[in-house]
Design a protein around this motif. Structure first.
Motif, short mmCIF file in Angstrom:
data_model
loop_
_atom_site.label_atom_id
_atom_site.label_comp_id
_atom_site.label_asym_id
_atom_site.label_seq_id
_atom_site.Cartn_x
_atom_site.Cartn_y
_atom_site.Cartn_z
N TYR A 37 26.20 18.47 -22.24
CA TYR A 37 25.06 18.17 -23.11
C TYR A 37 25.31 18.72 -24.50
N LEU A 38 24.71 18.07 -25.47
CA LEU A 38 24.68 18.56 -26.84
C LEU A 38 23.22 18.85 -27.15
N ILE A 39 22.92 20.09 -27.46
CA ILE A 39 21.56 20.51 -27.81
C ILE A 39 21.53 20.70 -29.31
N ARG A 40 20.53 20.14 -29.96
CA ARG A 40 20.39 20.29 -31.40
C ARG A 40 19.10 21.02 -31.71
N HIS A 41 19.20 22.05 -32.50
CA HIS A 41 18.05 22.82 -32.96
C HIS A 41 18.06 22.74 -34.48
N GLU A 42 16.90 22.60 -35.06
CA GLU A 42 16.87 22.43 -36.50
C GLU A 42 15.65 23.11 -37.11
N LEU A 43 15.87 23.76 -38.22
CA LEU A 43 14.76 24.22 -39.06
C LEU A 43 14.65 23.24 -40.20
N LEU A 44 13.43 22.84 -40.51
CA LEU A 44 13.17 21.92 -41.60
C LEU A 44 12.31 22.66 -42.62
N ALA A 45 12.92 22.97 -43.76
CA ALA A 45 12.20 23.70 -44.81
C ALA A 45 11.38 22.71 -45.64
N LEU A 46 10.09 22.98 -45.75
CA LEU A 46 9.17 22.09 -46.46
C LEU A 46 8.53 22.79 -47.66
N HIS A 47 9.12 23.86 -48.14
CA HIS A 47 8.50 24.66 -49.18
C HIS A 47 8.61 24.05 -50.58
N GLN A 48 9.41 23.00 -50.75
CA GLN A 48 9.48 22.30 -52.02
C GLN A 48 9.00 20.87 -51.79
N ALA A 49 7.94 20.48 -52.45
CA ALA A 49 7.36 19.15 -52.26
C ALA A 49 8.40 18.06 -52.50
N ASN A 50 8.46 17.09 -51.60
CA ASN A 50 9.36 15.93 -51.70
C ASN A 50 10.84 16.30 -51.72
N THR A 51 11.17 17.50 -51.26
CA THR A 51 12.57 17.94 -51.20
C THR A 51 12.81 18.67 -49.88
N PRO A 52 12.72 17.95 -48.75
CA PRO A 52 12.93 18.63 -47.47
C PRO A 52 14.36 19.13 -47.34
N GLN A 53 14.52 20.27 -46.69
CA GLN A 53 15.84 20.86 -46.48
C GLN A 53 16.06 21.01 -44.98
N PHE A 54 17.08 20.33 -44.47
CA PHE A 54 17.40 20.37 -43.04
C PHE A 54 18.46 21.43 -42.78
N LEU A 69 17.30 15.55 -12.58
CA LEU A 69 16.56 14.83 -13.62
C LEU A 69 17.38 14.61 -14.88
N LEU A 70 17.25 13.40 -15.42
CA LEU A 70 17.84 13.04 -16.71
C LEU A 70 16.75 12.36 -17.53
N PRO A 71 16.73 12.59 -18.84
CA PRO A 71 15.74 11.89 -19.64
C PRO A 71 16.08 10.41 -19.72
N PRO A 72 15.06 9.55 -19.78
CA PRO A 72 15.31 8.12 -19.97
C PRO A 72 16.01 7.88 -21.31
N ALA A 73 16.69 6.75 -21.43
CA ALA A 73 17.42 6.42 -22.66
C ALA A 73 16.51 6.43 -23.89
N SER A 74 15.22 6.13 -23.70
CA SER A 74 14.29 6.10 -24.84
C SER A 74 14.08 7.49 -25.46
N TYR A 75 14.53 8.54 -24.80
CA TYR A 75 14.40 9.90 -25.33
C TYR A 75 15.71 10.41 -25.95
N MET A 76 16.72 9.58 -25.95
CA MET A 76 17.99 9.95 -26.57
C MET A 76 17.96 9.50 -28.02
N TYR A 77 18.26 10.42 -28.93
CA TYR A 77 18.16 10.13 -30.35
C TYR A 77 19.51 10.27 -31.02
N ASN A 78 19.76 9.44 -32.02
CA ASN A 78 20.97 9.53 -32.80
C ASN A 78 20.83 10.63 -33.84
N ILE A 79 21.90 11.36 -34.05
CA ILE A 79 21.94 12.38 -35.09
C ILE A 79 22.85 11.82 -36.18
N PRO A 80 22.43 11.77 -37.41
CA PRO A 80 21.28 12.39 -38.03
C PRO A 80 20.09 11.44 -38.22
#
Length: 115
Positions: A37-54, A69-80
């Motif tokens: 598995y590949l697990i992705r964790h992300e902080l999204l900085a929103l402290h500057q309006a209209n300038t999100p920082q990933f 158990l496996l998640p259905p394909a509808s829960y698999m997301y492309n990065i980025p």
């Protein structure tokens, strides 16, 4: 989540947890099927309006055990591309927004682990 506006405030933001504990802890459910598995964790900085920082981080995991158990394909997301730059959770101005709640960008979280 305990978030209010304007501006959006509260102690339930993921960043508040990281600042307080200096770490983030997650549990891999026993019900998850064995595999790579590949697990992705992300902080999204929103402290500057209209300038999100990933700030993404990834970890490769090898899960063993007898889970099925496996998640259905509808829960698999492309990065980025899991969330567009027009997603309301990405482009929110936390200082002048009239929003009273915040929804994280991207798709739904799979709760099947905990069923």
């Amino acid at each position: 989540m305990g978030l209010t506006a304007p501006p959006l405030t509260g102690t339930s933001w993921g960043t508040a947890v990281v600042c307080k504990n200096l770490k983030w802890t997650s549990t891999i459910p026993r019900s998850l099927a064995p595999g790579n598995y590949l697990i992705r964790h992300e902080l999204l900085a929103l402290h500057q309006a209209n300038t999100p920082q990933f700030y993404p981080e990834c970890a490769q995991l090898v899960v063993s055990g007898d889970g099925t158990l496996l998640p259905p394909a509808s829960y698999m997301y492309n990065i980025p591309t899991y969330a567009s730059m027009t997603d309301p959770g990405v482009m929110i101005d936390i200082y002048s927004s009239t929003a009273t709640t915040y929804t994280c960008p991207g798709g739904d979280l799979w709760s099947g682990f905990y069923a």
